[in-house]
Design a protein around this motif. Structure first.
Motif, PDB file in Angstrom:
ATOM      1  N   LYS A   1       0.825  -1.210   0.000  1.00 34.50           N
ATOM      2  CA  LYS A   1       0.000   0.000   0.000  1.00 34.50           C
ATOM      3  C   LYS A   1       0.857   1.258   0.000  1.00 34.50           C
ATOM      4  O   LYS A   1       1.690   1.457   0.877  1.00 34.50           O
ATOM      5  CB  LYS A   1      -0.909  -0.002   1.236  1.00 34.50           C
ATOM      6  CG  LYS A   1      -1.899   1.154   1.290  1.00 34.50           C
ATOM      7  CD  LYS A   1      -2.973   1.018   0.242  1.00 34.50           C
ATOM      8  CE  LYS A   1      -4.059   2.078   0.409  1.00 34.50           C
ATOM      9  NZ  LYS A   1      -5.090   1.983  -0.624  1.00 34.50           N
ATOM     10  N   LEU A   2       0.649   2.100  -1.004  1.00 39.26           N
ATOM     11  CA  LEU A   2       1.327   3.396  -1.049  1.00 39.26           C
ATOM     12  C   LEU A   2       0.623   4.334  -0.080  1.00 39.26           C
ATOM     13  O   LEU A   2      -0.565   4.602  -0.214  1.00 39.26           O
ATOM     14  CB  LEU A   2       1.292   3.968  -2.465  1.00 39.26           C
ATOM     15  CG  LEU A   2       1.891   5.377  -2.656  1.00 39.26           C
ATOM     16  CD1 LEU A   2       3.357   5.402  -2.279  1.00 39.26           C
ATOM     17  CD2 LEU A   2       1.698   5.840  -4.105  1.00 39.26           C
ATOM     18  N   LYS A   3       1.358   4.832   0.935  1.00 36.66           N
ATOM     19  CA  LYS A   3       0.762   5.630   1.989  1.00 36.66           C
ATOM     20  C   LYS A   3       0.870   7.130   1.743  1.00 36.66           C
ATOM     21  O   LYS A   3      -0.045   7.890   2.063  1.00 36.66           O
ATOM     22  CB  LYS A   3       1.420   5.296   3.334  1.00 36.66           C
ATOM     23  CG  LYS A   3       1.074   3.925   3.875  1.00 36.66           C
ATOM     24  CD  LYS A   3      -0.391   3.852   4.288  1.00 36.66           C
ATOM     25  CE  LYS A   3      -0.723   2.533   4.951  1.00 36.66           C
ATOM     26  NZ  LYS A   3      -2.155   2.462   5.361  1.00 36.66           N
ATOM     27  N   ALA A   4       1.993   7.589   1.214  1.00 32.13           N
ATOM     28  CA  ALA A   4       2.222   9.030   1.096  1.00 32.13           C
ATOM     29  C   ALA A   4       3.430   9.284   0.214  1.00 32.13           C
ATOM     30  O   ALA A   4       4.101   8.352  -0.256  1.00 32.13           O
ATOM     31  CB  ALA A   4       2.443   9.635   2.487  1.00 32.13           C
ATOM     32  N   LEU A   5       3.699  10.569  -0.014  1.00 32.35           N
ATOM     33  CA  LEU A   5       4.893  11.011  -0.728  1.00 32.35           C
ATOM     34  C   LEU A   5       5.690  11.914   0.201  1.00 32.35           C
ATOM     35  O   LEU A   5       5.115  12.734   0.917  1.00 32.35           O
ATOM     36  CB  LEU A   5       4.528  11.805  -1.990  1.00 32.35           C
ATOM     37  CG  LEU A   5       3.623  11.141  -3.021  1.00 32.35           C
ATOM     38  CD1 LEU A   5       3.306  12.132  -4.138  1.00 32.35           C
ATOM     39  CD2 LEU A   5       4.264   9.878  -3.590  1.00 32.35           C
ATOM     40  N   THR A   6       7.008  11.769   0.188  1.00 33.75           N
ATOM     41  CA  THR A   6       7.873  12.735   0.852  1.00 33.75           C
ATOM     42  C   THR A   6       8.697  13.415  -0.220  1.00 33.75           C
ATOM     43  O   THR A   6       9.445  12.748  -0.951  1.00 33.75           O
ATOM     44  CB  THR A   6       8.803  12.080   1.882  1.00 33.75           C
ATOM     45  OG1 THR A   6       8.031  11.279   2.781  1.00 33.75           O
ATOM     46  CG2 THR A   6       9.544  13.146   2.677  1.00 33.75           C
ATOM     47  N   CYS A   7       8.537  14.727  -0.326  1.00 35.00           N
ATOM     48  CA  CYS A   7       9.223  15.497  -1.362  1.00 35.00           C
ATOM     49  C   CYS A   7      10.394  16.234  -0.720  1.00 35.00           C
ATOM     50  O   CYS A   7      10.195  17.028   0.210  1.00 35.00           O
ATOM     51  CB  CYS A   7       8.266  16.491  -2.013  1.00 35.00           C
ATOM     52  SG  CYS A   7       6.761  15.705  -2.648  1.00 35.00           S
ATOM     53  N   TYR A   8      11.599  15.965  -1.212  1.00 33.51           N
ATOM     54  CA  TYR A   8      12.804  16.550  -0.645  1.00 33.51           C
ATOM     55  C   TYR A   8      13.304  17.698  -1.516  1.00 33.51           C
ATOM     56  O   TYR A   8      13.312  17.599  -2.751  1.00 33.51           O
ATOM     57  CB  TYR A   8      13.896  15.492  -0.503  1.00 33.51           C
ATOM     58  CG  TYR A   8      13.545  14.398   0.486  1.00 33.51           C
ATOM     59  CD1 TYR A   8      13.679  14.602   1.857  1.00 33.51           C
ATOM     60  CD2 TYR A   8      13.088  13.159   0.050  1.00 33.51           C
ATOM     61  CE1 TYR A   8      13.355  13.605   2.769  1.00 33.51           C
ATOM     62  CE2 TYR A   8      12.763  12.151   0.953  1.00 33.51           C
ATOM     63  CZ  TYR A   8      12.902  12.383   2.311  1.00 33.51           C
ATOM     64  OH  TYR A   8      12.579  11.392   3.207  1.00 33.51           O
ATOM     65  N   PHE A   9      13.759  18.758  -0.845  1.00 36.12           N
ATOM     66  CA  PHE A   9      14.235  19.955  -1.526  1.00 36.12           C
ATOM     67  C   PHE A   9      15.605  20.352  -0.976  1.00 36.12           C
ATOM     68  O   PHE A   9      15.977  19.974   0.134  1.00 36.12           O
ATOM     69  CB  PHE A   9      13.248  21.116  -1.323  1.00 36.12           C
ATOM     70  CG  PHE A   9      11.878  20.875  -1.872  1.00 36.12           C
ATOM     71  CD1 PHE A   9      11.508  21.373  -3.124  1.00 36.12           C
ATOM     72  CD2 PHE A   9      10.931  20.153  -1.154  1.00 36.12           C
ATOM     73  CE1 PHE A   9      10.237  21.149  -3.645  1.00 36.12           C
ATOM     74  CE2 PHE A   9       9.659  19.929  -1.661  1.00 36.12           C
ATOM     75  CZ  PHE A   9       9.310  20.423  -2.907  1.00 36.12           C
ATOM     76  N   GLY A  10      16.327  21.142  -1.770  1.00 38.05           N
ATOM     77  CA  GLY A  10      17.619  21.662  -1.323  1.00 38.05           C
ATOM     78  C   GLY A  10      18.648  20.577  -1.130  1.00 38.05           C
ATOM     79  O   GLY A  10      18.769  19.645  -1.936  1.00 38.05           O
ATOM     80  N   GLY A  11      19.392  20.653  -0.024  1.00 38.71           N
ATOM     81  CA  GLY A  11      20.464  19.704   0.238  1.00 38.71           C
ATOM     82  C   GLY A  11      20.006  18.338   0.683  1.00 38.71           C
ATOM     83  O   GLY A  11      20.835  17.443   0.879  1.00 38.71           O
TER      84      GLY A  11
END
Length: 311
Positions: free
Chosen positions: A292-302
């Motif tokens: 089950k795909l629960k969520a997305l974590t979007c990473y920015f910068g470093g």
């Protein structure tokens, strides 16, 4: 990114005009009753005990019908649930599953991290194991107390600064200070998505009682817009946060519009870009629990793999 000593007081962190007797950190309020002592991590009989606030369910028949499906996953949320972890109704449907929180915390290793929507503390607890200092905010006194209660069970309460505050006010106060005493290295954004019906394509949210097949069908045909983020538009929330740190981890629904996420990486009209500066990338990590795909974590910068030099 050198290690820095932990702070012990909010007064070294926020502008003085943000401080008043009613706007101190939770830890400061609890320490005002006597001389400084080593903080306890045993919640039973200590000031960390929040068992009077919400029930700790031990069997399914005790659980309200609308929380039954969440209770069945309680040890995914907190592996130490049976030791007394507490969640209010919002916490049951919004806490980050522990394995996912640990994965995010590993990516966000730093000196000081800000968790401005800490809820019942799932992410803050994980951050306390990888970061030198965690600043955990929430607008609910009860939920903040539950977060500290849970952090005490995990033995990390002393590594977290619990602050009762609205994030927008906190951010503006922090940014208004010409030279902040303490740099925030990373901000973890996990704002309210709009309740358990966030998967609905309209403002008429799907009831939590709808069956799983209908939910899956809805996911296939709908996209979540950042305009539904609370307390302000998700894009505005990101822009405000970017003034605090470029290093942002944005926790979003699994059906978030990827075009909107991509647009967050575009420079603002008034943002100067050095000649020859390469385009900065965004990394979108899918958070799965089993199949089950629960969520997305979007990473920015470093925080983006390959962009560590930007940290």
């Amino acid at each position: 990114m050198g290690k820095k000593p932990n702070l012990t007081g909010l007064s070294r962190f926020l502008p003085q005009d943000f401080l008043n007797p009613n706007a101190t950190s939770l830890s400061e309020k609890q320490n005002q009753s006597g001389p400084a002592k080593k903080r306890k991590t045993d919640i039973h009989g200590s000031r960390y005990d929040a068992t009077a606030l919400v029930p700790h369910y031990t069997t399914a028949h005790e659980v309200p019908e609308n929380l039954q499906k969440y209770f069945s996953q309680r040890k995914r949320y907190f592996s130490l649930y049976d030791q007394g972890c507490l969640l209010d109704e919002e916490g049951w449907y919004s806490v980050t599953p522990e394995n996912i929180a640990v994965q995010i915390a590993d990516r966000c290793r730093c000196d000081t991290i800000l968790d401005p929507f800490c809820g019942v503390g799932g992410n803050a607890i994980a951050f306390a194991k990888t970061c030198e200092h965690v600043i955990a905010l929430d607008i609910s006194p009860a939920r903040l107390a539950l977060a500290r209660h849970n952090a005490a069970i995990y033995g990390v309460a002393d590594r977290i600064e619990f602050i009762l505050a609205d994030y927008i006010s906190f951010a503006n106060a922090y940014l208004s200070r010409p030279h902040p005493m303490r740099k925030i290295d990373v901000v973890f954004l996990s704002p309210p998505w709009g309740g358990p019906g966030y998967i609905s394509p309209s403002e008429n949210h799907v009831s939590a009682d709808d069956n799983a097949n209908f939910q899956d069908e809805l996911e296939t045909h709908s996209q979540y817009s950042l305009s539904r983020i609370q307390p302000i538009h998700g894009a505005d929330l990101f822009r405000l946060t970017k003034r605090i740190s470029d290093n942002i981890a944005y926790f979003l629904p699994r059906n978030t519009d990827l075009n909107e996420i991509s647009a967050l990486g575009l420079p603002e009209k008034d943002e100067s870009v050095a000649p020859g500066d390469k385009s900065r990338m965004i990394e979108v990590e899918e958070e799965w629990m089993g199949s089950k795909l629960k969520a997305l974590t979007c990473y920015f910068g470093g925080l983006v793999a390959g962009q560590e030099h930007l940290f």
